[in-house]
Design an enzyme around this catalytic site. Structure first.
Site, mmCIF file in Angstrom:
data_model
loop_
_atom_site.group_PDB
_atom_site.id
_atom_site.type_symbol
_atom_site.label_atom_id
_atom_site.label_comp_id
_atom_site.label_asym_id
_atom_site.label_seq_id
_atom_site.Cartn_x
_atom_site.Cartn_y
_atom_site.Cartn_z
ATOM 1 N N ASN A 42 0.796 -1.236 0.000
ATOM 2 C CA ASN A 42 0.000 0.000 0.000
ATOM 3 C C ASN A 42 0.823 1.278 0.000
ATOM 4 O OD1 ASN A 42 -2.345 -1.446 0.030
ATOM 5 N ND2 ASN A 42 -2.594 -1.343 2.261
ATOM 6 N N LYS A 44 3.768 4.224 -0.802
ATOM 7 C CA LYS A 44 4.228 4.939 -1.998
ATOM 8 C C LYS A 44 5.586 4.415 -2.455
ATOM 9 C CE LYS A 44 5.889 9.533 -3.303
ATOM 10 N NZ LYS A 44 5.480 9.513 -4.703
ATOM 11 N N LYS A 46 6.087 2.304 -5.605
ATOM 12 C CA LYS A 46 6.116 1.167 -6.536
ATOM 13 C C LYS A 46 6.474 1.626 -7.958
ATOM 14 C CE LYS A 46 1.889 0.306 -5.123
ATOM 15 N NZ LYS A 46 1.810 1.167 -3.923
ATOM 16 N N THR A 47 5.694 2.589 -8.462
ATOM 17 C CA THR A 47 5.928 3.036 -9.836
ATOM 18 C C THR A 47 7.238 3.807 -9.950
ATOM 19 O OG1 THR A 47 3.577 3.009 -10.320
ATOM 20 C CG2 THR A 47 4.947 4.390 -11.737
ATOM 21 N N THR A 48 7.542 4.628 -8.943
ATOM 22 C CA THR A 48 8.819 5.365 -9.004
ATOM 23 C C THR A 48 10.003 4.397 -9.004
ATOM 24 O OG1 THR A 48 8.260 5.941 -6.723
ATOM 25 C CG2 THR A 48 8.514 7.741 -8.229
ATOM 26 N N ARG A 56 17.912 3.008 -15.109
ATOM 27 C CA ARG A 56 19.146 2.240 -14.927
ATOM 28 C C ARG A 56 19.446 1.408 -16.181
ATOM 29 N NH1 ARG A 56 19.609 -0.984 -9.324
ATOM 30 N NH2 ARG A 56 20.307 1.028 -8.570
ATOM 31 N N PHE A 97 -8.214 4.726 -19.031
ATOM 32 C CA PHE A 97 -8.921 4.093 -17.919
ATOM 33 C C PHE A 97 -8.734 4.904 -16.630
ATOM 34 C CE2 PHE A 97 -8.877 1.550 -14.143
ATOM 35 C CZ PHE A 97 -9.890 0.634 -14.310
ATOM 36 N N TRP A 99 -10.667 5.551 -12.475
ATOM 37 C CA TRP A 99 -11.666 5.027 -11.545
ATOM 38 C C TRP A 99 -13.036 5.535 -11.950
ATOM 39 C CZ3 TRP A 99 -8.767 1.653 -9.517
ATOM 40 C CH2 TRP A 99 -7.468 1.944 -9.164
ATOM 41 N N GLU A 134 0.917 -1.222 -12.845
ATOM 42 C CA GLU A 134 -0.480 -1.299 -12.359
ATOM 43 C C GLU A 134 -1.272 -2.448 -12.974
ATOM 44 O OE1 GLU A 134 -0.440 0.869 -10.069
ATOM 45 O OE2 GLU A 134 0.642 2.636 -10.779
HETATM 46 P P1 ATP Z 1 4.413 6.297 -6.900
HETATM 47 O O1 ATP Z 1 3.898 6.453 -8.309
HETATM 48 O O2 ATP Z 1 4.509 7.602 -6.201
HETATM 49 O O3 ATP Z 1 5.651 5.454 -6.827
HETATM 50 P P2 ATP Z 1 2.893 3.954 -6.186
HETATM 51 O O4 ATP Z 1 3.098 3.470 -7.573
HETATM 52 O O5 ATP Z 1 3.563 3.216 -5.079
HETATM 53 O O6 ATP Z 1 3.287 5.494 -6.097
HETATM 54 P P3 ATP Z 1 0.066 4.023 -6.657
HETATM 55 O O7 ATP Z 1 -1.013 3.419 -5.853
HETATM 56 O O8 ATP Z 1 0.290 3.495 -8.028
HETATM 57 O O9 ATP Z 1 1.391 3.941 -5.762
HETATM 58 O O10 ATP Z 1 -0.053 5.585 -6.665
HETATM 59 C C1 ATP Z 1 -0.843 6.349 -7.469
HETATM 60 C C2 ATP Z 1 -0.717 7.759 -6.984
HETATM 61 O O11 ATP Z 1 -1.106 7.820 -5.619
HETATM 62 C C3 ATP Z 1 0.673 8.372 -7.014
HETATM 63 O O12 ATP Z 1 0.550 9.742 -7.283
HETATM 64 C C4 ATP Z 1 1.216 8.162 -5.638
HETATM 65 O O13 ATP Z 1 2.198 9.118 -5.255
HETATM 66 C C5 ATP Z 1 -0.028 8.254 -4.789
HETATM 67 N N1 ATP Z 1 0.041 7.313 -3.641
HETATM 68 C C6 ATP Z 1 0.891 6.278 -3.477
HETATM 69 N N2 ATP Z 1 0.670 5.640 -2.312
HETATM 70 C C7 ATP Z 1 -0.354 6.292 -1.718
HETATM 71 C C8 ATP Z 1 -1.071 6.150 -0.459
HETATM 72 N N3 ATP Z 1 -0.765 5.187 0.405
HETATM 73 N N4 ATP Z 1 -2.084 7.023 -0.209
HETATM 74 C C9 ATP Z 1 -2.408 7.999 -1.088
HETATM 75 N N5 ATP Z 1 -1.779 8.201 -2.273
HETATM 76 C C10 ATP Z 1 -0.770 7.383 -2.594
HETATM 77 MG MG MG Z 2 1.898 3.053 -9.149
#
Ligand code: ATP
Ligand code: MG
Length: 202
Positions: A42, A44, A46-48, A56, A97, A99, A134
């Site tokens: 859950n 933050k 994953k994508t970064t 890299r 896509f 929500w 995702e």
């Molecule tokens: P990021 O893209 O910052 O690495 P993520 O890929 O881990 O995040 P996602 O669920 O894909 O997480 O995030 C979608 C968006 O929601 C991004 O803008 C991210 O920064 C934000 N986000 C990530 N985790 C959370 C959280 N726990 N609560 C609210 N927003 C979040």
């Molecule tokens: Mg993500």
């Protein structure tokens, strides 16, 4: 021996022990092949983290593919920066896509269309790294079939690494993975009313 000398001697012993432990582990890792990485949980990052690995790989001139299963039409700083690189192929979900669409049929079709790009990259030996960003949600909503995804991943070229991102990764994908990192949310700014920040969150 002075206190400093004693400390230095202890430090040296600890480092020698650590070095021999690391050397042993390096020596025992002999297999070379692409890997399956799952970045889930859950928190933050994953994508970064996935884009960090894309950077890299591009840095060495490898071919990379990124498939964005959700945020296709959203702004995305890393995509804007890296998309000019001729070694990077990006495929995004055509109809954007979100929500909000809440139309299963159009979403499913959009997903199927972008999956064709994913399947092509997963069978292309010139893609050293393929990111399925995702994709976990596509499996959760039933827009993609787990068997199809498993087949494509397991038949990929031997040198290809795949990164899967998204919460609640399917247990059958987890069973196949070489590396799984669960991002643990300890705190998130969003829950204190802070808006997502350009260049930081997207
Ligand atoms: P990021 O893209 O910052 O690495 P993520 O890929 O881990 O995040 P996602 O669920 O894909 O997480 O995030 C979608 C968006 O929601 C991004 O803008 C991210 O920064 C934000 N986000 C990530 N985790 C959370 C959280 N726990 N609560 C609210 N927003 C979040
Ligand atoms: Mg993500």
């Amino acid at each position: 021996m002075s206190n400093d000398e004693q400390r230095q001697a202890r430090h040296q012993r600890a480092m020698e022990k650590l070095k021999s432990h690391v050397d042993e582990r390096v020596a025992s890792a002999s297999e070379e092949r692409g890997q399956l990485l799952i970045l889930t949980g859950n928190g933050k990052g994953k994508t970064t983290s996935a884009w960090g690995t894309v950077t890299r790989a591009l840095g060495y001139g490898y071919g990379v593919g990124v498939i964005q299963f959700i945020k296709g039409e959203w702004e995305c700083g890393e995509r804007a920066r890296l998309q000019e690189d001729p070694n990077l192929q990006i495929a995004t979900m055509g109809t954007g896509f979100t929500w909000e669409t809440q139309n299963r049929e159009t979403d499913r079709k959009a997903c199927e269309a972008v999956w064709q790009d994913a399947a092509r990259m997963l069978s292309d030996p010139s893609r050293y790294l393929v990111v399925l960003d995702e994709i976990t949600y596509m499996l959760k909503f039933g827009y993609l079939d787990i068997e199809t995804v498993k087949q494509a991943i397991s038949h990929r070229p031997v040198e290809q690494t795949v990164i899967v991102t998204g919460r609640n990764a399917h247990r059958e994908l987890m069973a196949m993975a070489d590396t799984i990192t669960e991002m643990q949310e300890t705190r998130h700014a969003f829950n204190n009313g802070l808006k997502a920040r350009r260049g930081i969150d997207y």
